[in-house]
Design an enzyme around this catalytic site. Structure first.
Site, mmCIF file in Angstrom:
data_model
loop_
_atom_site.group_PDB
_atom_site.id
_atom_site.type_symbol
_atom_site.label_atom_id
_atom_site.label_comp_id
_atom_site.label_asym_id
_atom_site.label_seq_id
_atom_site.Cartn_x
_atom_site.Cartn_y
_atom_site.Cartn_z
ATOM 1 N N HIS A 1 -9.443 65.133 60.299
ATOM 2 C CA HIS A 1 -8.789 65.770 61.449
ATOM 3 C C HIS A 1 -7.392 65.188 61.641
ATOM 4 O O HIS A 1 -7.213 64.219 62.378
ATOM 5 C CB HIS A 1 -9.622 65.565 62.719
ATOM 6 C CG HIS A 1 -10.886 66.357 62.741
ATOM 7 N ND1 HIS A 1 -10.990 67.580 63.374
ATOM 8 C CD2 HIS A 1 -12.096 66.122 62.177
ATOM 9 C CE1 HIS A 1 -12.222 68.057 63.214
ATOM 10 N NE2 HIS A 1 -12.915 67.182 62.490
ATOM 11 N N PRO B 1 -18.453 73.559 64.079
ATOM 12 C CA PRO B 1 -19.797 73.091 63.728
ATOM 13 C C PRO B 1 -20.476 74.031 62.727
ATOM 14 O O PRO B 1 -20.085 75.185 62.563
ATOM 15 C CB PRO B 1 -20.519 73.116 65.078
ATOM 16 C CG PRO B 1 -19.843 74.232 65.829
ATOM 17 C CD PRO B 1 -18.397 74.176 65.417
ATOM 18 N N CYS C 1 -11.150 70.764 58.084
ATOM 19 C CA CYS C 1 -12.577 70.455 58.183
ATOM 20 C C CYS C 1 -13.421 71.683 57.814
ATOM 21 O O CYS C 1 -13.579 71.997 56.639
ATOM 22 C CB CYS C 1 -12.908 69.903 59.560
ATOM 23 S SG CYS C 1 -14.482 68.995 59.584
ATOM 24 N N GLU D 1 -5.140 66.317 63.379
ATOM 25 C CA GLU D 1 -4.703 66.591 64.750
ATOM 26 C C GLU D 1 -5.210 65.566 65.757
ATOM 27 O O GLU D 1 -4.788 65.568 66.920
ATOM 28 C CB GLU D 1 -5.169 67.995 65.169
ATOM 29 C CG GLU D 1 -6.662 68.119 65.458
ATOM 30 C CD GLU D 1 -7.530 68.246 64.209
ATOM 31 O OE1 GLU D 1 -8.749 68.439 64.353
ATOM 32 O OE2 GLU D 1 -6.974 68.156 63.098
ATOM 33 N N SER E 1 -20.421 65.498 58.179
ATOM 34 C CA SER E 1 -21.412 64.940 57.251
ATOM 35 C C SER E 1 -21.429 65.732 55.952
ATOM 36 O O SER E 1 -22.063 65.334 54.986
ATOM 37 C CB SER E 1 -22.808 64.959 57.883
ATOM 38 O OG SER E 1 -23.174 66.285 58.231
ATOM 39 N N LEU E 2 -20.727 66.889 55.936
ATOM 40 C CA LEU E 2 -20.642 67.709 54.730
ATOM 41 C C LEU E 2 -19.290 67.502 54.064
ATOM 42 O O LEU E 2 -18.322 67.098 54.691
ATOM 43 C CB LEU E 2 -20.819 69.192 55.068
ATOM 44 C CG LEU E 2 -22.127 69.605 55.738
ATOM 45 C CD1 LEU E 2 -22.108 71.096 56.062
ATOM 46 C CD2 LEU E 2 -23.319 69.260 54.866
#
Length: 752
Positions: free
Chosen positions: A176, A59, A86, A178, A136-137
């Site tokens: 992602h 995060p 990510c 994974e 969102s980024l």
């Protein structure tokens, strides 16, 4: 056996990555981002235990919430393989100078199809992988560092889903792999753990990523999907949709566009290649570019025709108009407005439709909206399609500009017979600029007889000179011109030309109007008048018969035969009225002007033929457009009130009447009433300048109304530079007509 260090950025998905790595033999060792130091990691590497690093999701923002991750990446690049997932991708991009910002969409637990380049971690993976997204980024394409290249994007929106370092074995994905809802995740991890060392090539050649300095070869398509899922592919897909929608609109259907072309509703062409090679200096292809995918907004509010006139008057050989609406904020209406704006120039620039042309319909559109040429991008077209579009464009009279980016594409361009080839220094797949691209392609050209142009990244005279020395004939400049504070001066400096300067005019010409007899004509000619005017308006006091006008014409033409003209080559940079006044000034003198007021066009045309007029003066409310149908130059009168209000039409409109005459607002309209208007109004009009010149090129006018031998010098001085002729009638008359002494005094006062 060494291990994979998995930096945990406090995310539950870390354990999914752990499971995938373990299942493919990656021997993962997990540690949280604040529970290990860089010194400890260096020790693991020195002991030969650490073989690769994975930076997990997490995060927050990479600068504030990634712990040791960024330091680990900075240390490890060039030493061992690194994979970011990510948050890991965001750390890599941010560390190398890119911008991490809102992705334009929020995806939490949603899937998207990902298209990729089929090399590196995507080696042998199928296209359009279903992928799970929690973010969102995203990395922003506009700020992506040049050392990184895009490897994957979402199919539907083009958001960056993967990047790769061009030199080091550093890969990253935004989604992602994974996740249990993602496809190909373990295949991606298996590819990653096979990578060795810190650089591409060598023992990593198996995955297809070229080593630094190697030429990356075009990839084959996989299952019909484009091999490079870049901004180029997004534009390609969008333009196909745009064209499909345009074809469905009745007014722009293929049938209607074709009909319009068959009716010659399109503006006339000039030869693009000839315009390039006839330029006495390096040909500048000046681009109108409001925005771009790599730079975002550049000049979003720019007026296309205004910018085009700046370019044309500064000496541009070609005006490139971007007509792509989504990323470049252009339109076909921009191109039509540009074409109309430069139409009156004596040697106008060729108009290039700069777009991603994919069909014959788009070429028809270009022709209808005023293009002289279109851009065909080899990287976007199959060889057969490229050939078909090239041949079709040529069949319409438009030699295309064929764009290439490497020697392989150059071979395709030469194979179809391209005569003008542009080398784009910008790689359209990742929008990075390599200024040596043109040089490499030029070397492969081996002296073939084509016009070679450099197309991107040019911003200085030094850039241009480098290419010119290599044989490049033209340069395309867009962003640098759009951002220039003085567009004209900057354009000229690029090709080593001095700034534009207004050449001071010689003393004005003299027009003696209201000639009523051969005697009047003889004394005007003897005094040195340049133009003689005869009034052909029935009911006015100076109106003469056709037979008398013919006698005067014979006298004038005889005098002309004994004079000489001055050779004049219209300047490439001169606007309409300046060019026309120069041309008229260079002709044999004197010239006979027939003055008409509110008569029919047929009467005017008959008089021109019967009398042998050299010019026509429209002294009433005639449409300016009549000038297109009158076979001699036209002087249009505009009346100036004491308050400075101008009546008579659009005084600065180019392309119709060749000359502007300013007179006082009279009653009869026949002239010669001896009334003047305040000459400061003439100065204001003159200083407003020719259209597009921003006041730097005075508006040439003929000054009339109440002039006499006593005041004409003062009138010229007050009106200022731009008075190219003065017109007198009653000011040199007596009771019996023109007075020799007054005519001579008037001419002398003008010429000094």
């Amino acid at each position: 056996m060494g291990f994979t260090l998995l930096i945990d950025n406090y995310d539950s998905f870390t354990w999914n990555i752990y499971a995938d790595l373990a299942s493919v033999g990656g021997n993962p060792y997990v540690v949280r981002n604040d529970k290990i130091t860089l010194k400890e990691i260096e020790g693991m590497f020195s002991d030969g235990e650490l073989e690769r690093i994975v930076i997990s999701p997490g995060p927050g923002h990479p600068r504030t919430d990634s712990g040791v991750s960024r330091d680990v990446i900075a240390w490890g690049m060039g030493k061992l393989p690194i994979l970011g997932v990510c948050m890991g991708l965001e750390c890599i991009v941010d560390l190398l100078g890119g911008e991490i910002a809102y992705a334009g969409e929020i995806k939490h637990g949603k899937t998207s199809l990902v298209q990729h380049d089929s090399i590196g971690v995507f080696h042998n993976l199928p296209q359009f992988l279903s992928s799970t997204r929690y973010h969102s980024l995203s990395a922003q394409i506009q700020s992506l560092p040049s050392v990184l290249q895009v490897t994957s994007t979402t199919k539907e929106s083009g958001v960056i889903m993967g990047v790769r370092h061009r030199t080091y074995t550093v890969e990253a994905v935004q989604y992602h792999p994974e996740s249990c809802m993602s496809e190909g995740g373990r295949g991606l991890m298996a590819n990653f753990i096979q990578m060795k060392g810190g650089k591409w090539g060598g023992e990593n050649a198996w995955c297809g990523v070229p080593a630094e300095g190697e030429e990356e070869q075009p990839k084959a398509k996989t299952n019909g999907a484009p091999s490079l899922p870049t901004i180029l592919n997004r534009i390609h897909a969008q333009r196909l949709l745009d064209v499909e929608q345009a074809e469905k609109v009745p007014a722009t259907s293929p049938a209607n566009v074709s009909t319009s072309l068959s009716l010659y509703a399109s503006p006339p062409l000039i030869n693009f290649r000839d315009r390039m090679v006839s330029t006495p200096h390096t040909a500048v292809m000046a681009e109108i570019k409001r925005a771009s995918p790599s730079k975002g907004d550049i000049a979003p509010t720019a007026s296309a025709p205004e910018q085009a006139l700046k370019y044309a008057l500064a000496g541009a050989s070609v005006i490139s108009v971007l007509t792509e609406p989504t990323w470049f904020k252009g339109s076909l209406l921009d191109m039509l407005a540009v074409r109309n704006a430069v139409d009156s120039l004596p040697n106008r620039p060729a108009i290039l439709r700069k777009d991603f042309v994919l069909s014959k319909y788009m070429i028809d559109e270009a022709r209808l909206y005023g293009a002289d040429t279109v851009l065909l991008i080899v990287a976007m077209l199959e060889p057969q399609q490229l050939k078909e579009l090239y041949d079709y464009s040529v069949s319409l009279g438009m030699e295309p500009l064929v764009e290439v980016n490497n020697p392989t594409e150059l071979s395709l361009a030469l194979e179809i017979g391209s005569k003008v080839i542009g080398v784009n220094n910008r790689n359209l797949h990742d929008f990075n600029v390599d200024m040596s691209t043109t040089s490499r392609v030029n070397a492969a050209l081996n002296g073939r007889d084509v016009v070679l142009c450099a197309l991107s990244g040019i911003s200085s005279h030094e850039d241009v000179e480098k290419y010119v020395k290599e044989g490049v004939k033209g340069v395309l400049v867009g962003e640098a011109l759009m951002r220039a504070s003085d567009t004209k001066a900057f354009l000229r400096s690029l090709i080593g030309l001095p700034p534009l300067e207004v050449v001071p005019k010689s003393r004005p010409l003299v027009k003696i109007c209201g000639i009523r007899s051969t005697d009047d004509a003889k004394l005007a000619i003897s005094a040195g008048a340049d133009l003689l005017g005869v009034i052909l308006v029935p009911g006015t006091k100076r109106c003469i018969s056709t037979s008398t006008a013919r006698e005067i014409s014979a006298l004038v033409q005889s005098a002309r035969s004994q004079s000489s003209s001055k050779p004049l080559e219209p300047s490439l940079s001169s606007p309409w009225f300046t060019t026309q006044s120069d041309l008229l000034s260079s002709r044999r003198k004197p010239l006979l002007v027939g003055v008409f007021q509110n008569q029919s066009l047929s009467d005017i045309l008959s008089a021109v033929e019967e009398i042998g007029l050299n010019l026509v003066q429209l002294h009433g409310d005639e449409p300016q457009a009549w000038a297109k149908f009158i076979p001699v130059p036209v002087v249009k009168v505009f009346r100036v009130s004491p308050e400075g209000i101008v009546r008579g039409g659009e005084i600065r409109r180019p392309g119709l009447n060749q000359a502007i005459l300013l007179d006082a607002g009279g009653v009869s309209g026949g002239g010669g009433e001896g009334k003047a208007f305040p000459w400061e109004h003439a100065k204001r009009l003159i200083q407003s300048g020719e259209v597009g010149s921003e006041g730097h090129m005075p508006l040439p006018v003929i000054l009339a109304g109440g002039l006499t031998p006593e005041n004409v010098g003062q009138a010229i001085e007050q009106a200022g530079e731009g008075v190219w002729c003065v017109d007198v009638s009653s000011g040199v008359e007596g009771e019996g007509g023109k007075v020799k002494e007054k005519v001579e005094a008037f001419v002398k006062a003008v010429r000094g």
